[in-house]
Design an enzyme around this catalytic site. Structure first.
Site, PDB file in Angstrom:
ATOM      1  N   THR A   1       0.837  -1.208   0.000  1.00 38.42           N
ATOM      2  CA  THR A   1       0.000   0.000   0.000  1.00 38.42           C
ATOM      3  C   THR A   1       0.868   1.253   0.000  1.00 38.42           C
ATOM      4  O   THR A   1       2.060   1.200   0.281  1.00 38.42           O
ATOM      5  CB  THR A   1      -0.906   0.046   1.254  1.00 38.42           C
ATOM      6  OG1 THR A   1      -0.079   0.129   2.423  1.00 38.42           O
ATOM      7  CG2 THR A   1      -1.791  -1.179   1.333  1.00 38.42           C
ATOM      8  N   ASP A   2       0.242   2.386  -0.309  1.00 40.94           N
ATOM      9  CA  ASP A   2       0.926   3.668  -0.226  1.00 40.94           C
ATOM     10  C   ASP A   2       0.093   4.638   0.613  1.00 40.94           C
ATOM     11  O   ASP A   2      -0.947   4.265   1.157  1.00 40.94           O
ATOM     12  CB  ASP A   2       1.218   4.224  -1.634  1.00 40.94           C
ATOM     13  CG  ASP A   2      -0.065   4.472  -2.427  1.00 40.94           C
ATOM     14  OD1 ASP A   2      -1.109   4.840  -1.831  1.00 40.94           O
ATOM     15  OD2 ASP A   2      -0.035   4.300  -3.654  1.00 40.94           O
ATOM     16  N   MET A   3       0.567   5.864   0.754  1.00 44.97           N
ATOM     17  CA  MET A   3      -0.082   6.820   1.645  1.00 44.97           C
ATOM     18  C   MET A   3      -1.491   7.210   1.209  1.00 44.97           C
ATOM     19  O   MET A   3      -2.227   7.805   1.987  1.00 44.97           O
ATOM     20  CB  MET A   3       0.782   8.065   1.786  1.00 44.97           C
ATOM     21  CG  MET A   3       0.864   8.877   0.514  1.00 44.97           C
ATOM     22  SD  MET A   3       1.990  10.275   0.662  1.00 44.97           S
ATOM     23  CE  MET A   3       1.070  11.346   1.758  1.00 44.97           C
TER      24      MET A   3
END
Lengths: 146, 146, 146, 146
Positions: free
Chosen positions: A16-18
Site C-alpha cells: 500500500t501507499d499513503m
C-alpha cells in the site's frame, strides 16, 4: 497444453501507499508472480538452465488499466490467459478480481525468450524451446471476459 | 505553462534483479518519480490539501515498452511530455535514455484528478482545479521523439 | 582515506505506506544507497571486477531504530560513519536527519567482502583488497553523534 | 493465547537482486508479513478500527543477521516467536529456514501500539488494548532455537 491460470493473493501492508491503496507498480509484480506460478504449474521456471543454456524471459511490454482500488488485506484473484504466442514471444493477459469477485484491473505483459550469457549478462533472443512451447497454447477466442 | 520535464537518476542496486538488469516494475516507479518532480517544479504536489480538500492523482492506466536493458550504476534521463489533458485527467509520456543517450524504454501514465475522504479513504474524481490546470499544458505536436 | 559521508534524499510517494509514513524496510534501502554513494565518491563500486574477480559485499547484519516518522516529500540527510573495519568486513553506522535537522532514525549495516562465481553465483568471503581497504578508515572516536 | 507462528513463502523473482540472491531489505518485509499473518490467525489486524480508534503498530526497532543466502524459488519457512511484551510494545523474534530446513537468517522487530489521527496522520502510543493483549503471550523460555 495450458492457456489459463488463476492465482490468489492477499494484499500486504507493504504493497500500500499513503493514499491507502495498493501502489500501481505492484500490479506489475503481481502479474509477474502469476506468470511464474503458471510456468511452475507446468514444471517450468522463468529462469532456468535448458540444455546448458540459461534461458530467461525479459519483458518487451507491460500495461495495466486500473478500474477500482485494492486495499490492505483484500483477497485478489489474478486470472492469466495466454493471448498470443509467436516464435520468440508470449503475450499474457491478466484480469484482477477483488472483493465480491468485482474486476478491479486488467493488464498484459509480453515476454521474449532469451539466453543470458553468465559472464557478460548479455541477453540474446531465441526461438522458444520446444520443451516450453509445447506446454503453452493461446487461449481459445471464446475464453472471453466474464 | 509547462509541458516537458527532464529527470536524471542513477540506477540503484536494489532496482536490479537476478537477471542483472533493472526489474521492469521499477520503470513505473521512475515514471512516477519524474511526474512528481515535474509537479514539484511547478510548485505543486501530487498529494496536497487544496482549499481544504485532499487532492490526489490515482492512476487510470500505465504502460511501458522496453527497448534495451538498464544495469547497475547506469545514468538514466527520463523525459516527460504532457501528451493529453482533459477536464479530469492528464496523460504523461515518458522516454528513458541510458548510456550514450540511447533510448532504452518508452511509456505513459494517465492520471485522474480526485479527492480523498480522510476518514474513509474513498476517492472521487473531480475537475482539475484551476490552480493546477493553468500550470500544465499539452506538449506541442512538433515536440516529437528524437 | 575517508570515514564519513552525507547523502540527501527526498522521500518518494512509493516509499510511503497506508499509515502515511515511510515503510520501515525502506530505511534499509536508503542506508544501502548511502553506502554505495560513499564507495562511488571514492572511485569504488559495491559490485565490481577487481583483478578479474567479481567482488561484492553481501550483508551480514543490519539494524535500525526508528525515533520519529518520515513522510512524503520530507528531505532527509543520511550521515554514514565507518564504525568498524576488520580483515574481511566493514561496519557502517547511519543516522537519518529529517525536517529541522531532527534525528529520526539510526541504524547500522555490517558487510563482508566476497567474490561471486559468475557461473554458480556462489559467494566466498575474502580479505578486503588493498585497493579498497586503503581508501576506507574507521571514524575517529570523537566523531560522536550530534 | 499464542506465542508462536510459522509462515511459508516461495522466493519471488522481484525479491532478488543482481547478486542473484534475495535483497537484504526483503527479509524485513517477510518478517512483517509473518507478523501480520500471525495477527490474522488470532482474528486481529495490524491496522484496524478498535472502539472507534484507528490502532496501528509502528516499528520501533528492526534487525536481521544473515547466515546464508536465499535464491529464486527457494521455499522458506519463517518462525515467529513473541520474545517480549510490555504495556505498549511487543518484540517478535524471527528465524528463517531455507532448503533442507537449514537456518539462513534470524531477526527481530519491536512494535509499539499506537493510534493514528485520521486527519493529521499523527501517531500516539497507547497501552495495548485488552482485546489484543489477551491473545498474545511471550514464548516460554524453553522454546529455544532448533
Amino acid at each position: 497444453m495450458a492457456s489459463e491460470f488463476r492465482y490468489r493473493h492477499r494484499i500486504e501492508f507493504a504493497e500500500t501507499d499513503m493514499a491507502g491503496i495498493v501502489h500501481f507498480s505492484n500490479y506489475f509484480r503481481l502479474m509477474e508472480r502469476t506468470e511464474h506460478e503458471f510456468l511452475r504449474s507446468l514444471g517450468l521456471s522463468v529462469h532456468a538452465d535448458i540444455d546448458g543454456r540459461l534461458v530467461s524471459w525479459p519483458r518487451a511490454r507491460a500495461e495495466c488499466s486500473y478500474e477500482a482500488p485494492l486495499t490492505f488485506e483484500d483477497e485478489v484473484e489474478v486470472l492469466l490467459r495466454v493471448r498470443g504466442k509467436t516464435r520468440k514471444s508470449i503475450t499474457y493477459e491478466f484480469q484482477f478480481f477483488g472483493p465480491h469477485s468485482r474486476r478491479v484491473a486488467r493488464g498484459s505483459i509480453t515476454v521474449v525468450c532469451a539466453t543470458i550469457d553468465p559472464q557478460t549478462r548479455r541477453m540474446t533472443s531465441i526461438p522458444i524451446p520446444d520443451a516450453i512451447g509445447e506446454k503453452i497454447e493461446t487461449a481459445p477466442a471464446e475464453a472471453e471476459d466474464p
